[in-house]
Write an enzyme that holds these catalytic residues in place. Structure first.
Site, PDB file in Angstrom:
ATOM      1  N   ASP A   7       0.621  -1.321   0.058  1.00 30.47           N
ATOM      2  CA  ASP A   7      -0.636   0.054   0.143  1.00 30.47           C
ATOM      3  C   ASP A   7       0.761   1.201  -0.115  1.00 30.47           C
ATOM      4  O   ASP A   7       2.053   1.265   0.618  1.00 30.47           O
ATOM      5  CB  ASP A   7      -1.117   0.293   0.926  1.00 30.47           C
TER       6      ASP A   7
ATOM      7  N   SER B 186      -8.217  -4.590   4.947  1.00 28.42           N
ATOM      8  CA  SER B 186      -8.814  -4.918   3.624  1.00 28.42           C
ATOM      9  C   SER B 186      -9.384  -6.095   2.524  1.00 28.42           C
ATOM     10  O   SER B 186      -8.557  -5.823   1.282  1.00 28.42           O
ATOM     11  CB  SER B 186      -7.900  -3.579   2.748  1.00 28.42           C
TER      12      SER B 186
ATOM     13  N   ASN C 103     -10.689  -1.915  -5.429  1.00 26.15           N
ATOM     14  CA  ASN C 103     -10.184  -1.756  -6.512  1.00 26.15           C
ATOM     15  C   ASN C 103     -10.376  -1.224  -8.682  1.00 26.15           C
ATOM     16  O   ASN C 103     -10.299  -0.205  -8.220  1.00 26.15           O
ATOM     17  CB  ASN C 103      -8.471  -1.687  -6.792  1.00 26.15           C
TER      18      ASN C 103
ATOM     19  N   ARG D 142       1.833  -5.383   6.055  1.00 22.48           N
ATOM     20  CA  ARG D 142       1.750  -3.368   5.303  1.00 22.48           C
ATOM     21  C   ARG D 142       1.458  -2.972   5.290  1.00 22.48           C
ATOM     22  O   ARG D 142       2.548  -1.566   6.165  1.00 22.48           O
ATOM     23  CB  ARG D 142      -0.486  -3.225   6.102  1.00 22.48           C
TER      24      ARG D 142
ATOM     25  N   TRP E 288       3.208   7.458  -2.610  1.00 19.57           N
ATOM     26  CA  TRP E 288       4.439   7.970  -2.780  1.00 19.57           C
ATOM     27  C   TRP E 288       4.582   8.991  -3.794  1.00 19.57           C
ATOM     28  O   TRP E 288       5.662   9.685  -3.935  1.00 19.57           O
ATOM     29  CB  TRP E 288       5.119   6.282  -2.897  1.00 19.57           C
TER      30      TRP E 288
ATOM     31  N   SER F 243      -7.474  -5.045  -5.395  1.00 18.32           N
ATOM     32  CA  SER F 243      -8.635  -6.358  -4.625  1.00 18.32           C
ATOM     33  C   SER F 243     -10.108  -5.467  -5.665  1.00 18.32           C
ATOM     34  O   SER F 243      -9.822  -5.564  -6.957  1.00 18.32           O
ATOM     35  CB  SER F 243      -8.607  -5.737  -3.512  1.00 18.32           C
TER      36      SER F 243
HETATM   37  C1  IPE Z   1      -5.140  -3.280  -0.449  1.00 16.79           C
HETATM   38  O1  IPE Z   1      -5.141  -1.140  -0.258  1.00 16.79           O
HETATM   39  C2  IPE Z   1      -5.191  -3.154  -1.818  1.00 16.79           C
HETATM   40  C3  IPE Z   1      -3.971  -4.052  -1.954  1.00 16.79           C
HETATM   41  C4  IPE Z   1      -3.278  -3.616  -2.001  1.00 16.79           C
HETATM   42  C5  IPE Z   1      -4.411  -3.707  -3.392  1.00 16.79           C
HETATM   43  P1  IPE Z   1      -6.073  -0.394  -1.084  1.00 16.79           P
HETATM   44  O2  IPE Z   1      -5.190   1.146  -0.752  1.00 16.79           O
HETATM   45  O3  IPE Z   1      -7.349  -0.820  -1.412  1.00 16.79           O
HETATM   46  O4  IPE Z   1      -6.812  -0.109   0.868  1.00 16.79           O
HETATM   47  P2  IPE Z   1      -7.835   0.958   1.885  1.00 16.79           P
HETATM   48  O5  IPE Z   1      -9.071   1.037   0.703  1.00 16.79           O
HETATM   49  O6  IPE Z   1      -6.844   1.812   2.058  1.00 16.79           O
HETATM   50  O7  IPE Z   1      -8.491  -0.010   2.379  1.00 16.79           O
HETATM   51  C1  IPE Z   2      -1.374  -0.153  -3.370  1.00 14.63           C
HETATM   52  O1  IPE Z   2      -0.896   1.902  -3.575  1.00 14.63           O
HETATM   53  C2  IPE Z   2      -1.300  -0.387  -4.527  1.00 14.63           C
HETATM   54  C3  IPE Z   2      -3.071  -1.014  -5.204  1.00 14.63           C
HETATM   55  C4  IPE Z   2      -4.138  -0.484  -3.872  1.00 14.63           C
HETATM   56  C5  IPE Z   2      -3.416  -1.447  -6.512  1.00 14.63           C
HETATM   57  P1  IPE Z   2      -2.459   2.868  -3.104  1.00 14.63           P
HETATM   58  O2  IPE Z   2      -2.652   2.978  -5.102  1.00 14.63           O
HETATM   59  O3  IPE Z   2      -3.529   2.326  -2.353  1.00 14.63           O
HETATM   60  O4  IPE Z   2      -1.722   3.316  -2.674  1.00 14.63           O
HETATM   61  P2  IPE Z   2      -2.112   4.802  -1.213  1.00 14.63           P
HETATM   62  O5  IPE Z   2      -2.974   3.824  -0.761  1.00 14.63           O
HETATM   63  O6  IPE Z   2      -3.176   5.573  -2.318  1.00 14.63           O
HETATM   64  O7  IPE Z   2      -1.300   6.088  -1.434  1.00 14.63           O
HETATM   65 MG    MG Z   3      -3.588   2.414  -0.983  1.00 17.58          MG
END
Ligand code: IPE
Ligand code: IPE
Ligand code: MG
Length: 249
Positions: free
Chosen positions: A29, A205, A77, A197, A34, A74
């Site tokens: 995550d 999640s 997503n 995580r 970043w 996920s």
């Molecule tokens: C969890 O991260 C899913 C993946 C890393 C693929 P998310 O960024 O989607 O989770 P939430 O929305 O913060 O719970």
């Molecule tokens: C995790 O990083 C990657 C996926 C969920 C695919 P994020 O895209 O969730 O990054 P943040 O949490 O928005 O910073």
């Molecule tokens: Mg995220």
């Protein structure tokens, strides 16, 4: 590999090689945060994140950790902007195509878990090819959760079992944990011992809900694209300090 990482090409001496987790799962995550921090578009973070995963897989090989599972996408997503979803699908396909030969060479056994039927067809083909070509490999068992949701996984297992009961193939009393696990996407893969995580969020999640029952959870504030072998080292130190009681005293 950066200079810092090459220093850690062998298992750090402060880790006990007999008490390493056999299976590490990671919620990668913080890619978006970043990127935003550097004034870049979110998708740039995903590209960098792919490199972090590549090195973590290699690190598991180098340090003798037999199984790694990564949460790549996920079921929730899909609710992100279309361009980001499309970028992620293309990225997974591109990285897979680019890295398969090397993973093959390094004896990695790759498996994808999740509802793969909803993924773009070209990605499904690449996934099938990678799983087929590496199925006999005996190196690190590398599982990629893509269009994965723990609740959905449990529901589809229930449906499959209910259908078997209806057909008279199994008895309701015969439904036990072992039988249930056979219907999960992760059938045959041991449960994770350690969940990492990144990026500070203290939640699951919808990841591996069943399998995580006794996993040790480690959360680091490091965002995923910045995650290095040193961060992994720290996670393993924390893991080795835990007392895993499994309900006993
Ligand atoms: C969890 O991260 C899913 C993946 C890393 C693929 P998310 O960024 O989607 O989770 P939430 O929305 O913060 O719970
Ligand atoms: C995790 O990083 C990657 C996926 C969920 C695919 P994020 O895209 O969730 O990054 P943040 O949490 O928005 O910073
Ligand atoms: Mg995220």
């Amino acid at each position: 590999m950066t200079a810092k990482q090459s220093l850690l090409s062998k298992l750090p001496p402060d880790l006990d090689r007999h008490r390493l987790p056999k299976h590490v799962a990671v919620i990668m995550d913080g890619n978006g945060r970043w990127a935003n921090r550097q004034g870049l578009a979110r998708i740039m973070g995903h590209g960098q994140g792919a490199d972090s995963l590549k090195d973590l897989l290699r690190c598991c090989q180098d340090w003798g950790i037999p199984a790694l599972t990564a949460y790549a996408f996920s079921t929730e997503n899909w609710q992100r902007p279309l361009e980001e979803v499309e970028f992620l699908m293309t990225l997974i396909e591109r990285v897979l195509r680019r890295e398969l030969a090397q993973m093959q060479e390094e004896n990695v056994k790759i498996r994808f878990v999740g509802d793969l039927s909803q993924l773009p067809l070209s990605l499904q083909e690449e996934i099938e090819r990678s799983m087929r070509e590496t199925q006999d490999n005996r190196g690190v068992q590398f599982t990629v959760a893509t269009n994965y949701g723990g609740r959905q996984e449990i529901l589809q297992a229930c449906r499959a079992i209910a259908a078997q009961v209806k057909q008279g193939k199994i008895d309701v009393d015969g439904i036990d944990e072992q039988l249930f696990e056979k219907q999960l996407y992760t059938a045959g893969i041991p449960h994770p011992d350690l969940l990492i995580r990144t990026s500070g969020e203290m939640r699951i999640s919808n990841f591996l809900l069943w399998q995580m029952a006794y996993a040790e959870i480690y959360v680091t504030n490091t965002t995923w694209p910045d995650f290095t072998r040193e961060d992994f080292h720290q996670a393993l130190i924390a893991y080795q300090q835990r007392d895993r009681r499994f309900g006993k005293i």
